[in-house]
Design a protein around this motif. Structure first.
Motif, PDB file in Angstrom:
ATOM      1  N   GLY A  85       1.062  -0.953  -0.104  1.00 46.50           N
ATOM      2  CA  GLY A  85       0.392   0.152  -0.057  1.00 46.50           C
ATOM      3  C   GLY A  85       0.712   1.270  -0.115  1.00 46.50           C
ATOM      4  N   HIS A  86       0.650   2.119  -0.598  1.00 50.30           N
ATOM      5  CA  HIS A  86       1.202   3.454  -0.697  1.00 50.30           C
ATOM      6  C   HIS A  86       0.428   4.510   0.797  1.00 50.30           C
ATOM      7  CE1 HIS A  86      -2.097   6.166  -2.788  1.00 50.30           C
ATOM      8  NE2 HIS A  86      -1.607   5.234  -3.721  1.00 50.30           N
ATOM      9  N   ILE A  87       2.033   5.553   0.851  1.00 48.70           N
ATOM     10  CA  ILE A  87       1.243   6.484   2.088  1.00 48.70           C
ATOM     11  C   ILE A  87       0.950   7.759   1.701  1.00 48.70           C
ATOM     12  CG2 ILE A  87       2.655   7.149   4.329  1.00 48.70           C
ATOM     13  CD1 ILE A  87       4.680   4.814   4.421  1.00 48.70           C
ATOM     14  N   CYS A 118      -9.621   7.429   0.945  1.00 52.10           N
ATOM     15  CA  CYS A 118      -9.811   6.124  -0.695  1.00 52.10           C
ATOM     16  C   CYS A 118      -8.821   5.022  -1.281  1.00 52.10           C
ATOM     17  CB  CYS A 118     -11.415   5.993  -1.124  1.00 52.10           C
ATOM     18  SG  CYS A 118     -11.361   7.532  -2.223  1.00 52.10           S
ATOM     19  N   ASP A 119      -7.808   6.838  -1.467  1.00 53.13           N
ATOM     20  CA  ASP A 119      -6.966   6.121  -2.388  1.00 53.13           C
ATOM     21  C   ASP A 119      -5.048   7.345  -1.270  1.00 53.13           C
ATOM     22  OD1 ASP A 119      -5.000   6.536  -4.349  1.00 53.13           O
ATOM     23  OD2 ASP A 119      -5.426   7.621  -5.001  1.00 53.13           O
ATOM     24  N   MET A 120      -4.848   5.731  -0.522  1.00 53.41           N
ATOM     25  CA  MET A 120      -5.328   4.662  -0.680  1.00 53.41           C
ATOM     26  C   MET A 120      -5.146   4.696   1.169  1.00 53.41           C
ATOM     27  SD  MET A 120      -2.636   1.862  -2.399  1.00 53.41           S
ATOM     28  CE  MET A 120      -3.182   0.960  -1.049  1.00 53.41           C
ATOM     29  N   LYS A 121      -5.577   5.125   1.950  1.00 57.37           N
ATOM     30  CA  LYS A 121      -5.401   4.945   3.948  1.00 57.37           C
ATOM     31  C   LYS A 121      -6.306   3.554   3.981  1.00 57.37           C
ATOM     32  CE  LYS A 121      -2.309   8.173   4.203  1.00 57.37           C
ATOM     33  NZ  LYS A 121      -2.162  10.688   5.455  1.00 57.37           N
ATOM     34  N   ASP A 152       5.243   7.574  -1.962  1.00 57.55           N
ATOM     35  CA  ASP A 152       6.057   8.201  -3.764  1.00 57.55           C
ATOM     36  C   ASP A 152       5.172   7.034  -4.622  1.00 57.55           C
ATOM     37  OD1 ASP A 152       7.837   9.344  -5.003  1.00 57.55           O
ATOM     38  OD2 ASP A 152       8.875   8.618  -5.899  1.00 57.55           O
ATOM     39  N   GLU A 153       4.341   7.363  -4.733  1.00 57.14           N
ATOM     40  CA  GLU A 153       3.009   6.437  -5.913  1.00 57.14           C
ATOM     41  C   GLU A 153       2.653   6.969  -6.190  1.00 57.14           C
ATOM     42  OE1 GLU A 153      -0.254   4.606  -7.736  1.00 57.14           O
ATOM     43  OE2 GLU A 153      -0.015   6.142  -6.339  1.00 57.14           O
ATOM     44  N   GLU A 154       2.220   8.271  -6.399  1.00 55.10           N
ATOM     45  CA  GLU A 154       1.312   8.936  -6.506  1.00 55.10           C
ATOM     46  C   GLU A 154       2.793   9.870  -7.309  1.00 55.10           C
ATOM     47  OE1 GLU A 154      -1.610   9.375  -6.609  1.00 55.10           O
ATOM     48  OE2 GLU A 154      -2.283   9.483  -4.665  1.00 55.10           O
ATOM     49  N   THR A 155       3.208   9.522  -7.548  1.00 55.08           N
ATOM     50  CA  THR A 155       4.802  10.077  -8.863  1.00 55.08           C
ATOM     51  C   THR A 155       5.777   8.988  -8.916  1.00 55.08           C
ATOM     52  OG1 THR A 155       6.394  10.944  -6.874  1.00 55.08           O
ATOM     53  CG2 THR A 155       5.013  13.412  -8.122  1.00 55.08           C
ATOM     54  N   GLY A 179      -4.912  -2.631  -1.564  1.00 53.60           N
ATOM     55  CA  GLY A 179      -5.836  -2.442  -1.139  1.00 53.60           C
ATOM     56  C   GLY A 179      -6.540  -0.399  -1.777  1.00 53.60           C
ATOM     57  N   GLU A 180      -5.708  -0.434  -3.336  1.00 54.23           N
ATOM     58  CA  GLU A 180      -6.194   0.232  -3.902  1.00 54.23           C
ATOM     59  C   GLU A 180      -7.388   0.651  -4.107  1.00 54.23           C
ATOM     60  OE1 GLU A 180      -4.713   3.660  -4.826  1.00 54.23           O
ATOM     61  OE2 GLU A 180      -2.394   2.875  -5.157  1.00 54.23           O
ATOM     62  N   PRO A 181      -8.006   1.810  -4.249  1.00 54.17           N
ATOM     63  CA  PRO A 181      -9.394   2.209  -4.656  1.00 54.17           C
ATOM     64  C   PRO A 181      -9.917   0.982  -6.125  1.00 54.17           C
ATOM     65  CG  PRO A 181      -8.569   3.665  -4.093  1.00 54.17           C
ATOM     66  CD  PRO A 181      -7.558   2.997  -4.485  1.00 54.17           C
TER      67      PRO A 181
HETATM   68 ZN   LIG Z   1      -3.933   5.142  -4.842  1.00 52.02          ZN
END
Ligand SMILES: [Zn+2]
Length: 415
Positions: A85-87, A118-121, A152-155, A179-181
């Motif tokens: 999962g990303h932070i 939801c994205d994505m905590k 750093d998922e968003e970039t 568990g991404e949306p």
């Molecule tokens: Zn995401």
């Protein structure tokens, strides 16, 4: 086995307040990317794990973007499941449209509001508690479980998942759960591939009345855009099992991603996201820059698209072409074992049978698929994702947590 599963569900039920508190605190620990400083949010995870005496590593090739990795071996040999999962989260900008504090994690009418809700905590929280609960019964499990919480998922993850996959092969495993949306009615086994291109058009330019002196960069841009539409007619040739899955999933795809989504999943799409050109109304523009976001479906090669783009661009000697970003489309078996496990658990917990689909947007799951590891996404509905008033219904949140816990357990209970 039934007894263990029951025990896990009881633990979640008993810990509801605690899990929800963790999730809300995670949202409050701001981690917008850009700028991407996730230290506070990563510390929130570290505190929970330390409090449970769970060992973990912090891997931080860029100090303000730490990744948290933990791993345990079960009581017997078996397969290696990885949770990811990303932070980091999208930025909020001016906060336009929000009726709740984007960093407040307010609980209103059974919904948790906030950037990253939801994205994505929610999904990352599901991964963390899955790891926590299963680590307590590790002796009864077969194989190995690894938790990866990345920044750093968003970039696109150069300091997060991409770094781990390349430099820490021990996080690849045999199967990935993320568990991404996705919406509760779909499981994502693949995603389209973004190809971002920039076109720069240069002409001498002139006074706006002297159109005989120079071609107009903006007019050339207009003709170029119209011709680029041809890329959307490049046919896709996905494997048969993907075709079957997508045909069966069309109604669910429209339900999850909006009416019309099923029609574009198997197609190349073109979006001209940026046009910059011209300085003043009475000048012939000497420069114009376009940025195109082309999305490749499963079964289309980048080279096919580039050949078409270069053919079109060749008709405009004033045009320069540059690639900004590319990730290949990715997929794994739409009818794989983890899909069957997830479907059975979602059916038990929510009464619906989710269908395997391909998503339009991207996730870090692609990085595992590139390495040949089947990677599946199951998470909450994307209410307000990337927009305002992002939120998750508390009941949906707990369905996602329970689904991940039980599915990881099932996978690691089989030999
Ligand atoms: Zn995401």
């Amino acid at each position: 086995m039934a007894h263990e599963r029951e025990g896990l569900l009881q633990a979640i039920e008993r810990d509801r307040e605690r899990i929800l508190d963790f999730y809300r605190g995670f949202i409050r620990a701001k981690s917008p990317n850009p700028p991407g400083d996730t230290r506070e949010a990563a510390a929130h995870i570290g505190k929970l794990l330390s409090g449970e005496a769970v060992q973990y590593r912090t891997i931080a090739p860029k100090s303000e973007m730490p990744n948290i990795v933990a791993s345990f071996e079960g009581g017997a040999g078996g397969r290696h499941l990885v949770l990811n999962g990303h932070i980091d989260v999208f930025p909020v900008g001016e906060g336009l449209g929000w009726t709740q504090d984007p960093w407040g994690a307010a609980l209103v009418d059974g919904r948790i509001y906030g950037r990253g809700a939801c994205d994505m905590k929610a999904g990352t929280t599901a991964s963390i508690f899955t790891y926590l609960y299963l680590s307590r019964i590790r002796d009864k499990l077969k194989g190995k479980l690894t938790l990866t919480c990345v920044s750093d998922e968003e970039t696109f993850g150069p300091w997060g998942a991409r770094y781990l996959i390349e430099h820490h092969p021990e996080v690849r495993g045999d199967c990935l759960l993320n568990g991404e949306p996705s919406g509760l009615g779909t499981i994502r086994f693949g995603e389209k591939g973004p190809l971002w291109l920039a076109f720069t058009i240069r002409t001498p330019g002139a006074h706006g009345a002297y159109t005989h002196f120079s071609a107009s960069a903006t007019k050339i841009a207009g003709r170029l855009i119209a011709e680029l539409e041809a890329v959307t007619r490049i046919p896709a040739r996905p494997p048969d099992n993907v075709v079957r899955a997508l045909e069966a999933a069309a109604p669910a795809v429209d339900a999850a991603m909006g009416k019309g989504a099923a029609a574009i999943v198997p197609k190349v799409t073109l979006n001209i996201g940026v046009i910059h050109g011209g300085l003043k109304v009475n000048m012939v523009p000497g420069e114009c820059r376009l940025e195109a976001d082309i999305r490749l479906p499963l079964g289309v090669e980048k080279e096919e698209v580039m050949r078409e783009v270069r053919r079109i661009a060749a008709g405009f000697p004033e045009v320069g072409l540059e690639e900004i970003n590319y990730s290949a489309p990715s997929w794994c078996d739409p009818f794989g074992e983890m899909v069957e496990i997830l479907r059975a658990n979602v059916k038990q917990l929510s009464g619906v049978t989710p269908v395997p689909i391909v998503s339009l947007g991207g996730t870090d799951a692609r990085l595992w698929r590139y390495k040949g590891v089947p990677a599946y996404v199951y998470g909450p509905p994307p209410f307000g994702m990337g927009s305002y008033d992002e939120h998750v219904r508390v009941e949906d949140f707990f369905r996602v947590v329970s689904t991940h816990v039980l599915s990881a357990y099932d996978y690691l209970s089989r030999g």
